[in-house]
Design a protein around this motif. Structure first.
Motif, PDB file in Angstrom:
ATOM      1  N   GLU A   6       0.666  10.543  57.573  1.00  0.00           N
ATOM      2  CA  GLU A   6      -0.493  10.052  58.324  1.00  0.00           C
ATOM      3  C   GLU A   6      -1.177  11.216  59.044  1.00  0.00           C
ATOM      4  OE1 GLU A   6      -0.232   6.162  60.418  1.00  0.00           O
ATOM      5  OE2 GLU A   6       1.908   6.316  59.908  1.00  0.00           O
ATOM      6  N   LEU A   7      -2.477  11.073  59.237  1.00  0.00           N
ATOM      7  CA  LEU A   7      -3.281  12.097  59.898  1.00  0.00           C
ATOM      8  C   LEU A   7      -3.761  11.586  61.259  1.00  0.00           C
ATOM      9  CD1 LEU A   7      -5.454  13.213  56.840  1.00  0.00           C
ATOM     10  CD2 LEU A   7      -3.209  14.064  57.556  1.00  0.00           C
ATOM     11  N   HIS A   8      -3.857  12.525  62.230  1.00  0.00           N
ATOM     12  CA  HIS A   8      -4.232  12.129  63.590  1.00  0.00           C
ATOM     13  C   HIS A   8      -5.212  13.092  64.254  1.00  0.00           C
ATOM     14  CE1 HIS A   8      -1.114   9.018  63.593  1.00  0.00           C
ATOM     15  NE2 HIS A   8      -0.291   9.907  63.072  1.00  0.00           N
ATOM     16  N   GLU A   9      -5.393  14.285  63.719  1.00  0.00           N
ATOM     17  CA  GLU A   9      -6.192  15.302  64.392  1.00  0.00           C
ATOM     18  C   GLU A   9      -7.562  15.467  63.739  1.00  0.00           C
ATOM     19  OE1 GLU A   9      -5.067  16.544  67.117  1.00  0.00           O
ATOM     20  OE2 GLU A   9      -3.088  15.605  66.889  1.00  0.00           O
ATOM     21  N   MET A  10      -8.558  15.834  64.578  1.00  0.00           N
ATOM     22  CA  MET A  10      -9.916  16.006  64.069  1.00  0.00           C
ATOM     23  C   MET A  10      -9.980  17.044  62.962  1.00  0.00           C
ATOM     24  SD  MET A  10     -12.142  13.919  65.305  1.00  0.00           S
ATOM     25  CE  MET A  10     -13.716  14.734  65.016  1.00  0.00           C
ATOM     26  N   ALA A  11      -9.214  18.110  63.095  1.00  0.00           N
ATOM     27  CA  ALA A  11      -9.220  19.153  62.062  1.00  0.00           C
ATOM     28  C   ALA A  11      -8.737  18.603  60.727  1.00  0.00           C
ATOM     29  CB  ALA A  11      -8.356  20.334  62.507  1.00  0.00           C
ATOM     30  N   GLU A  12      -7.779  17.675  60.762  1.00  0.00           N
ATOM     31  CA  GLU A  12      -7.291  17.057  59.527  1.00  0.00           C
ATOM     32  C   GLU A  12      -8.348  16.155  58.913  1.00  0.00           C
ATOM     33  OE1 GLU A  12      -2.512  16.756  60.556  1.00  0.00           O
ATOM     34  OE2 GLU A  12      -3.870  15.177  61.300  1.00  0.00           O
ATOM     35  N   PHE A  13      -9.031  15.379  59.749  1.00  0.00           N
ATOM     36  CA  PHE A  13     -10.085  14.506  59.242  1.00  0.00           C
ATOM     37  C   PHE A  13     -11.219  15.328  58.618  1.00  0.00           C
ATOM     38  CE2 PHE A  13      -8.712  11.879  63.122  1.00  0.00           C
ATOM     39  CZ  PHE A  13      -7.634  11.332  62.433  1.00  0.00           C
ATOM     40  N   GLU A  14     -11.512  16.468  59.215  1.00  0.00           N
ATOM     41  CA  GLU A  14     -12.555  17.343  58.658  1.00  0.00           C
ATOM     42  C   GLU A  14     -12.142  17.890  57.293  1.00  0.00           C
ATOM     43  OE1 GLU A  14     -12.977  20.111  61.820  1.00  0.00           O
ATOM     44  OE2 GLU A  14     -14.253  18.780  63.036  1.00  0.00           O
ATOM     45  N   GLN A  15     -10.846  18.155  57.108  1.00  0.00           N
ATOM     46  CA  GLN A  15     -10.363  18.588  55.792  1.00  0.00           C
ATOM     47  C   GLN A  15     -10.539  17.477  54.751  1.00  0.00           C
ATOM     48  OE1 GLN A  15      -6.489  20.750  55.573  1.00  0.00           O
ATOM     49  NE2 GLN A  15      -6.500  20.557  57.800  1.00  0.00           N
ATOM     50  N   VAL A  16     -10.251  16.234  55.138  1.00  0.00           N
ATOM     51  CA  VAL A  16     -10.437  15.110  54.227  1.00  0.00           C
ATOM     52  C   VAL A  16     -11.913  14.964  53.875  1.00  0.00           C
ATOM     53  CG1 VAL A  16     -10.228  12.606  53.953  1.00  0.00           C
ATOM     54  CG2 VAL A  16      -8.396  13.887  55.073  1.00  0.00           C
ATOM     55  N   LEU A  37     -15.293   7.926  62.005  1.00  0.00           N
ATOM     56  CA  LEU A  37     -14.659   6.648  61.691  1.00  0.00           C
ATOM     57  C   LEU A  37     -13.192   6.840  61.322  1.00  0.00           C
ATOM     58  CD1 LEU A  37     -14.930   3.644  61.469  1.00  0.00           C
ATOM     59  CD2 LEU A  37     -15.880   3.913  59.168  1.00  0.00           C
ATOM     60  N   MET A  38     -12.848   7.950  60.649  1.00  0.00           N
ATOM     61  CA  MET A  38     -11.438   8.245  60.402  1.00  0.00           C
ATOM     62  C   MET A  38     -10.677   8.337  61.719  1.00  0.00           C
ATOM     63  SD  MET A  38     -11.300  11.107  57.371  1.00  0.00           S
ATOM     64  CE  MET A  38     -12.902  11.514  56.687  1.00  0.00           C
ATOM     65  N   ARG A  39     -11.285   9.010  62.665  1.00  0.00           N
ATOM     66  CA  ARG A  39     -10.656   9.162  63.980  1.00  0.00           C
ATOM     67  C   ARG A  39     -10.419   7.799  64.631  1.00  0.00           C
ATOM     68  NH1 ARG A  39      -7.880  12.616  67.457  1.00  0.00           N
ATOM     69  NH2 ARG A  39      -8.756  12.595  69.545  1.00  0.00           N
ATOM     70  N   ALA A  40     -11.446   6.930  64.585  1.00  0.00           N
ATOM     71  CA  ALA A  40     -11.333   5.613  65.212  1.00  0.00           C
ATOM     72  C   ALA A  40     -10.280   4.760  64.513  1.00  0.00           C
ATOM     73  CB  ALA A  40     -12.692   4.912  65.190  1.00  0.00           C
ATOM     74  N   LEU A  41     -10.278   4.773  63.190  1.00  0.00           N
ATOM     75  CA  LEU A  41      -9.306   3.978  62.446  1.00  0.00           C
ATOM     76  C   LEU A  41      -7.877   4.438  62.727  1.00  0.00           C
ATOM     77  CD1 LEU A  41     -11.046   3.557  58.974  1.00  0.00           C
ATOM     78  CD2 LEU A  41     -10.397   1.717  60.535  1.00  0.00           C
ATOM     79  N   ALA A  42      -7.659   5.745  62.709  1.00  0.00           N
ATOM     80  CA  ALA A  42      -6.314   6.266  62.966  1.00  0.00           C
ATOM     81  C   ALA A  42      -5.851   5.890  64.366  1.00  0.00           C
ATOM     82  CB  ALA A  42      -6.296   7.778  62.780  1.00  0.00           C
ATOM     83  N   HIS A  43      -6.753   6.006  65.339  1.00  0.00           N
ATOM     84  CA  HIS A  43      -6.398   5.702  66.723  1.00  0.00           C
ATOM     85  C   HIS A  43      -6.121   4.220  66.909  1.00  0.00           C
ATOM     86  CE1 HIS A  43      -7.000   5.200  71.129  1.00  0.00           C
ATOM     87  NE2 HIS A  43      -6.402   6.383  71.161  1.00  0.00           N
ATOM     88  N   ALA A  44      -6.805   3.365  66.146  1.00  0.00           N
ATOM     89  CA  ALA A  44      -6.641   1.915  66.269  1.00  0.00           C
ATOM     90  C   ALA A  44      -5.498   1.366  65.424  1.00  0.00           C
ATOM     91  CB  ALA A  44      -7.941   1.217  65.872  1.00  0.00           C
ATOM     92  N   GLY A  45      -4.774   2.237  64.736  1.00  0.00           N
ATOM     93  CA  GLY A  45      -3.635   1.796  63.948  1.00  0.00           C
ATOM     94  C   GLY A  45      -3.939   1.536  62.495  1.00  0.00           C
TER      95      GLY A  45
END
Length: 267
Positions: A6-16, A37-45
Motif C-alpha cells: 500500500e502507498l501513503h506518501e505524496m511522493a509515491e502517488f506522484e510516481q504512480v 484523489l489518491m491521497r484522499a482515498l488512501a487516507h480514508a481507507g
C-alpha cells in the motif's frame, strides 16, 4: 521479485501518476485519477497500492469500496511483462479478504483480447454487464478515436475456482479444470457455434441460437485504432451488438476460449 504494498506518501502517488501518464499518454486530457484523489482515498481507507521491482515502481492500482460488500478496482496500470498485473491482483484479493469483502469488481474494454484472457481465464473473473460508451469520449493515446465500451466484471474471491487459480502451488491439471476450458477436436468448446468470427481481420456475424456461442475479438485493437480506425469502429459495434445483445438477453459469459473468443452460454 515484484513486491506489492500500500502507498501513503505524496511522493509515491506522484510516481504512480507519472507511471500512468507514461502508459496512457493523457496529454491535455484528464487522467482517470489525480494525485490528490489518491491521497484522499488512501487516507480514508481505500485501496492505493504500488508494485516495485528492485525499488522501482512498475505498477499501480487504485480502488474504492462499492455496494455489495465489494472493492471496485478503478484503475490499474503496469509496465509490460514480469507478472506485475497478477501480483497486483493477488495483493488486491488479500487486502479485500482481510476486510471481509466478498468480491472485487472492475471494468475493462471488451475488445482488448489480452485483458479478456487475463481476467477470465487466468483470474476466473466473470463479466456481469455490458456498458456501452461507459466513460464517454476519452482522449488518451490508447483510447482516442474510439468509444469507451466496457464490461463490468466481478471476481468472487472465495469461489473454489478462484482459490485454485490464485494458489502458486496448484498443478497444471487443477488450473486447467478451474479455467473450465473443455476442448473438442477443433480446439473449441464442444457444441459451440461462432456468433461473431474474425474473417480476414474483420468481424462476420453468425448464428446466435445455440446453447453455447463464441464471440471473437480482434487480435490487436490498440494497433487497429491507429492503422485502420474504420475497421476498429466496425469491431466495436459488432461486439457491442452481438456480445452486448446476448448479455442483455440474460446469457452468461463463462470463459475466454483459445485466447480469441468469449464463451457465452444460455443459463
Amino acid at each position: 521479485m515484484v513486491e506489492v504494498r500500500e502507498l501513503h506518501e505524496m511522493a509515491e502517488f506522484e510516481q504512480v501518476d507519472a507511471l500512468f501518464d507514461g502508459i496512457w499518454r493523457f496529454g491535455t486530457g484528464a487522467p482517470p485519477i489525480t494525485v490528490e484523489l489518491m491521497r484522499a482515498l488512501a487516507h480514508a481507507g481505500g485501496y492505493v497500492a504500488g508494485a516495485f521491482d528492485g525499488g522501482r515502481l512498475v505498477g499501480g492500482s487504485i480502488g474504492f469500496l462499492a455496494s455489495g460488500n465489494a472493492l471496485h478496482s478503478h484503475v490499474t496500470g503496469t509496465a509490460a511483462g514480469r507478472g506485475i498485473g497478477f501480483a497486483l491482483k493477488l495483493h488486491q484479493r488479500r487486502w479485500a479478504l482481510e476486510r471481509g469483502l466478498e468480491r472485487i469488481t472492475w471494468t475493462y474494454d471488451p475488445l482488448m483480447r489480452r485483458n479478456a484472457h487475463f481476467n477470465l481465464a487466468k483470474l476466473g473473473a466473470r463479466p456481469r454487464e455490458y456498458l456501452p460508451c461507459f466513460y464517454g469520449v476519452m482522449d488518451d493515446a490508447i483510447n482516442r478515436g474510439d468509444e469507451s465500451d466496457r464490461l463490468l466484471t466481478a471476481w468472487p474471491l472465495s469461489d473454489p475456482r478462484v482459490e485454485t487459480l490464485t494458489q502458486p502451488d496448484a498443478s497444471a491439471r487443477e488450473v486447467a479444470l478451474a479455467r473450465e476450458e473443455p476442448r473438442g477436436p477443433d480446439g473449441l468448446p464442444p457444441g459451440a457455434v461462432v456468433a461473431l468470427a474474425d474473417v480476414g481481420g474483420r468481424p462476420v456475424a453468425g448464428p446466435v441460437d445455440a446453447g453455447t456461442v463464441l464471440v471473437a475479438v480482434p487480435a490487436d485493437i490498440a494497433g487497429l485504432r491507429g492503422a485502420d480506425p474504420g475497421t476498429a469502429k466496425t469491431w466495436r459495434h459488432a461486439v457491442r451488438d452481438v456480445l452486448g445483445g446476448l448479455m442483455a438477453e440474460g446469457r452468461a459469459v463463462t470463459g475466454f476460449s483459445g485466447k480469441s473468443y468469449y464463451v457465452v452460454e444460455k443459463m
